[in-house]
Scaffold this motif. Structure first.
Motif, PDB file in Angstrom:
ATOM      1  N   LEU A   1     -10.531   4.766  -9.289  1.00  0.00           N
ATOM      2  CA  LEU A   1      -9.587   3.737  -9.701  1.00  0.00           C
ATOM      3  C   LEU A   1      -8.633   4.356 -10.708  1.00  0.00           C
ATOM      4  N   GLU A   2      -7.340   4.077 -10.491  1.00  0.00           N
ATOM      5  CA  GLU A   2      -6.308   4.676 -11.326  1.00  0.00           C
ATOM      6  C   GLU A   2      -6.050   3.835 -12.570  1.00  0.00           C
TER       7      GLU A   2
ATOM      8  N   PHE B   1      -1.820  11.112  -8.873  1.00  0.00           N
ATOM      9  CA  PHE B   1      -0.476  10.744  -8.391  1.00  0.00           C
ATOM     10  C   PHE B   1      -0.159   9.286  -8.743  1.00  0.00           C
ATOM     11  N   HIS B   2      -1.210   8.444  -8.775  1.00  0.00           N
ATOM     12  CA  HIS B   2      -1.011   7.047  -9.171  1.00  0.00           C
ATOM     13  C   HIS B   2      -0.487   6.907 -10.610  1.00  0.00           C
ATOM     14  N   THR B   3      -0.656   7.945 -11.444  1.00  0.00           N
ATOM     15  CA  THR B   3      -0.126   7.874 -12.813  1.00  0.00           C
ATOM     16  C   THR B   3       1.363   7.542 -12.752  1.00  0.00           C
ATOM     17  N   TRP B   4       2.038   8.029 -11.697  1.00  0.00           N
ATOM     18  CA  TRP B   4       3.430   7.658 -11.451  1.00  0.00           C
ATOM     19  C   TRP B   4       3.483   6.479 -10.467  1.00  0.00           C
ATOM     20  N   ASN B   5       2.909   6.699  -9.267  1.00  0.00           N
ATOM     21  CA  ASN B   5       3.098   5.742  -8.172  1.00  0.00           C
ATOM     22  C   ASN B   5       2.070   4.619  -8.226  1.00  0.00           C
ATOM     23  N   VAL B   6       2.434   3.522  -8.835  1.00  0.00           N
ATOM     24  CA  VAL B   6       1.728   2.240  -8.973  1.00  0.00           C
ATOM     25  C   VAL B   6       1.396   1.925 -10.426  1.00  0.00           C
ATOM     26  N   LYS B   7       1.141   2.953 -11.275  1.00  0.00           N
ATOM     27  CA  LYS B   7       0.930   2.629 -12.678  1.00  0.00           C
ATOM     28  C   LYS B   7       2.270   2.491 -13.409  1.00  0.00           C
TER      29      LYS B   7
ATOM     30  N   ASN C   1      -1.815 -11.404  -6.388  1.00  0.00           N
ATOM     31  CA  ASN C   1      -0.403 -11.002  -6.580  1.00  0.00           C
ATOM     32  C   ASN C   1       0.061 -10.345  -5.289  1.00  0.00           C
ATOM     33  N   TYR C   2       0.827 -11.087  -4.488  1.00  0.00           N
ATOM     34  CA  TYR C   2       1.139 -10.627  -3.129  1.00  0.00           C
ATOM     35  C   TYR C   2       2.305  -9.653  -3.062  1.00  0.00           C
ATOM     36  N   THR C   3       2.115  -8.573  -2.299  1.00  0.00           N
ATOM     37  CA  THR C   3       3.199  -7.628  -2.028  1.00  0.00           C
ATOM     38  C   THR C   3       2.994  -7.037  -0.642  1.00  0.00           C
ATOM     39  N   ARG C   4       4.109  -6.732   0.045  1.00  0.00           N
ATOM     40  CA  ARG C   4       4.016  -6.057   1.342  1.00  0.00           C
ATOM     41  C   ARG C   4       4.142  -4.537   1.185  1.00  0.00           C
ATOM     42  N   GLN C   5       4.051  -4.061  -0.056  1.00  0.00           N
ATOM     43  CA  GLN C   5       4.346  -2.648  -0.324  1.00  0.00           C
ATOM     44  C   GLN C   5       3.133  -1.770  -0.589  1.00  0.00           C
ATOM     45  N   LEU C   6       1.919  -2.268  -0.409  1.00  0.00           N
ATOM     46  CA  LEU C   6       0.773  -1.393  -0.714  1.00  0.00           C
ATOM     47  C   LEU C   6       0.751  -0.172   0.199  1.00  0.00           C
ATOM     48  N   TRP C   7       1.333  -0.290   1.410  1.00  0.00           N
ATOM     49  CA  TRP C   7       1.428   0.900   2.286  1.00  0.00           C
ATOM     50  C   TRP C   7       2.147   2.025   1.547  1.00  0.00           C
ATOM     51  N   ALA C   8       3.127   1.676   0.682  1.00  0.00           N
ATOM     52  CA  ALA C   8       3.856   2.712  -0.061  1.00  0.00           C
ATOM     53  C   ALA C   8       3.061   3.152  -1.281  1.00  0.00           C
ATOM     54  N   PHE C   9       2.482   2.195  -1.999  1.00  0.00           N
ATOM     55  CA  PHE C   9       1.797   2.574  -3.239  1.00  0.00           C
ATOM     56  C   PHE C   9       0.453   3.227  -2.957  1.00  0.00           C
ATOM     57  N   GLU C  10      -0.215   2.857  -1.872  1.00  0.00           N
ATOM     58  CA  GLU C  10      -1.462   3.535  -1.500  1.00  0.00           C
ATOM     59  C   GLU C  10      -1.247   4.562  -0.378  1.00  0.00           C
ATOM     60  N   GLY C  11      -0.382   4.227   0.600  1.00  0.00           N
ATOM     61  CA  GLY C  11      -0.183   5.131   1.735  1.00  0.00           C
ATOM     62  C   GLY C  11       0.560   6.399   1.342  1.00  0.00           C
ATOM     63  N   ILE C  12       1.648   6.253   0.587  1.00  0.00           N
ATOM     64  CA  ILE C  12       2.375   7.453   0.131  1.00  0.00           C
ATOM     65  C   ILE C  12       1.457   8.273  -0.774  1.00  0.00           C
ATOM     66  N   THR C  13       0.658   7.584  -1.589  1.00  0.00           N
ATOM     67  CA  THR C  13      -0.298   8.290  -2.453  1.00  0.00           C
ATOM     68  C   THR C  13      -1.332   9.035  -1.605  1.00  0.00           C
ATOM     69  N   SER C  14      -1.793   8.399  -0.528  1.00  0.00           N
ATOM     70  CA  SER C  14      -2.767   9.057   0.352  1.00  0.00           C
ATOM     71  C   SER C  14      -2.138  10.243   1.088  1.00  0.00           C
TER      72      SER C  14
END
Ligand SMILES: [Zn+2]
Length: 604
Positions: free
Chosen positions: A250-251, A289-295, A311-324
């Motif tokens: 967990l970040e 990487f989450h230190t930047w992307n999502v934190k 808290n709804y968002t359609r962007q977790l693919w970017a915050f988790e997928g780009i991170t992955s």
């Protein structure tokens, strides 16, 4: 409230480690005269599920100047103290026995907590500064130390004592490990990075520090350019819990909590990066990487978080997928693994996604939105009905990176840097359509079609075609048996048949592919195999059946559904071409080779 408000004072004591009980108190100097309310978060940022941490509060009482006063529960996560003059202290006993990185743990060997699981927030004082007294347990645990990135007020390095946080949001974003951990330190981007490893391990920590320093420095350079780009934090901490079997991370804004298998940590005297260690490096890389992307670069809806509800968002693919996508890519880009090994990892993710028929039903945008009710609540129908925004998100990120590089002469690195400059650094949330707009702006052409097909639609990204432009060949083949996770097939292994079901170690079907052989025979998830063609069922017998040359004869299956014996006739099918592996194309043209070197950092 302003920063000049009197601080909210917290105090946490391991009251009874063997009963897994913390005693946690919060003191408000000037309580609401109408009756101060206190609220506990229902979820922890980074893990998108309502977890109801308040269910572990087993005893709550309130004290004012003249002694105990009444306190009433008004909602599942909300208490109200009787009107009183300050200071007001609320004392709770909190049960803590979750080994995951999401809540809290206490026994005779260690203590761990996230503030969101133990610290009540006085309503209306969310912005007030906080102090936290972290109290050692009974002298019987005299060796224990403290590992956290909460700034110390009065505490030696790794010592018990008084810590502080600028507000409640910060208070719950610095988890605390207490116990007898081993430590290592390295510098990256001018900042001290510490590693604290808890558990029965004999690991090569200097080696771990050396490898992680390369990964961290690579990310720091990615976001700023080497010379004037310090890390985004003054100090960073990897909190690692090594156990027999476990995986998770967990970040947080200046730290991460990780759980891994102890054999995944580097062993003394072993120079190679084992598959297990590679898995651990990927996890540490992901969380860093989450230190930047999502934190810091975060969806608008998370700025600030509403901890009382989804808290709804359609962007977790970017915050988790780009991170992955970056977590493994960083390992090749910083030179820890060769290109071939990186491509093996991509092949495995692609195999996982190709074996998820739900990817044709649910888009990664929908998967992001429904994380709260689906991603963290996997069941036997999940692979048929949905797709992971982590795995498919990583493939969309790969396709987006290659597209940006091929058509726009830019890259996902440029997109991440632009997100950092426009959103992360100034602390401005990312609107739902911002990434799509920014990608088009950087590419110099409208990429709306890409997002419509692969982010908001369910079309598979065109990876074979894109990879070819980068001198990489994507191969697809049939699995050679139930344990085949992807990669180059071993010599002499033949394609197997498929059952269209996953069989657990207890011979129970955990998942049945819709329309596959098992499903068409009438078998369901939860059925327990008893016999195959009249012989007692076993994993070996199933594997042998799948390798047998196919005949017209159906297989007779006996299975228990609940406690009722049923019989089925099953016709095996050839395994589908859902197993991927990637190779460097030896005949690639020079422009493709140049693109590949730029992408994988293999120039020179
Ligand atoms: Zn993540």
């Amino acid at each position: 409230m302003t920063a000049s408000s009197p601080p909210t004072q917290y105090h946490i004591v391991p009251l009874d480690p063997h009963a897994h009980l913390y005693q946690v108190s919060v003191t408000v100097v000037d309580p609401d005269p109408a009756g101060q309310r206190f609220r506990l978060p229902t979820w922890i940022p980074g893990s998108y599920l309502i977890r109801e941490f308040a269910r572990h509060f087993v005893h709550v009482r309130a004290e004012a100047e003249r002694g105990e006063i009444g306190i009433t529960k008004e909602a599942k996560d909300l208490w109200r103290a009787a009107p009183c003059f300050g200071p007001l202290t609320v004392v709770a006993h909190v049960y803590a026995y979750d080994l995951s990185v999401r809540t809290a743990y206490l026994d005779g060997t260690r203590g761990y907590f996230n503030g969101s699981a133990v610290f009540l927030c006085p309503e209306g004082r969310e912005d007030a500064p906080c102090t936290v007294d972290i109290v050692p347990p009974d002298p019987a645990f005299g060796e224990w130390r403290v590992a956290t990135t909460l700034p110390a007020v009065v505490a030696a390095p790794y010592g018990f004592g008084r810590y502080r946080a600028e507000n409640y949001d910060a208070l719950i974003d610095h988890p605390v490990e207490t116990g007898t951990f081993a430590t290592a330190t390295f510098i990256a981007g001018g900042a001290q990075h510490d590693i604290a490893v808890t558990g029965h391990v004999r690991a090569d920590l200097p080696r771990l520090a050396q490898d992680l320093s390369r990964v961290c420095q690579w990310y720091i350079d990615l976001f700023g350019g080497a010379a004037n780009s310090p890390a985004p934090v003054d100090r960073y901490l990897f909190q690692v819990l090594a156990v027999g079997d476990g995986y998770g991370g967990l970040e947080h804004r200046a730290s991460t909590s990780l759980v891994c298998r102890r054999d995944e940590l580097p062993q003394p005297g072993v120079a190679d990066i084992s598959d297990g260690y590679l898995n651990f490096l990927g996890l540490a890389s992901h969380e860093y990487f989450h230190t930047w992307n999502v934190k810091r670069i975060k969806p608008e809806v998370f700025a600030p978080y509403d901890l009382t509800r989804e808290n709804y968002t359609r962007q977790l693919w970017a915050f988790e997928g780009i991170t992955s996508y970056y977590d493994d890519l960083a390992l090749v880009r910083c030179g820890l693994i060769p290109a071939e090994r990186y491509l093996e990892l991509v092949g495995r993710i692609l195999t996982t996604v190709l074996r998820t028929p739900g990817r044709l039903t649910q888009s990664v945008a929908e998967s992001s939105f429904d994380a709260w009710i689906k991603h963290y609540r996997q069941d036997e129908n999940s692979p048929n009905a949905g797709v992971s925004y982590y795995a498919k998100g990583a493939l969309v990120a790969l396709a987006l990176d290659l597209t940006l590089r091929f058509v726009g002469r830019v890259s996902l690195d440029d997109l991440m840097r632009a997100l950092w400059i426009r959103h992360g650094h100034p602390g401005i949330g990312v609107p739902e359509d911002a990434i799509e707009k920014l990608a088009s702006e950087l590419a110099g052409r409208d990429l709306g079609d890409f997002f419509a097909r692969h982010v908001y639609g369910t079309e598979d990204p065109p990876l074979a075609r894109l990879l070819e432009e980068f001198g990489v060949t994507l191969h697809l083949r049939a699995a050679t048996g139930p344990k085949d996770r992807g990669g180059k097939p071993a010599q002499g292994e033949a394609p197997a048949s498929t059952l269209g079901a996953r069989v657990g170690p207890d011979l129970k079907l955990t998942y049945v592919t819709r329309g596959g052989p098992a499903s068409r025979a009438g078998l369901s998830a939860g059925d327990t195999l008893v016999a195959i063609d009249g012989i007692k069922a076993s994993q070996d017998l199933i594997a042998a059946q799948l390798m047998r040359p196919r005949s017209a004869e159906p297989i007779a299956i006996h299975a228990f559904r609940r406690d009722e014996l049923r019989s089925f006739e099953l016709e095996l099918q050839p395994a589908p071409l859902d197993t991927a592996w990637l190779t460097l194309d030896g005949n690639a043209g020079s422009s493709a080779m140049l693109r590949r070197d730029a992408w994988l950092g293999t120039l020179g």
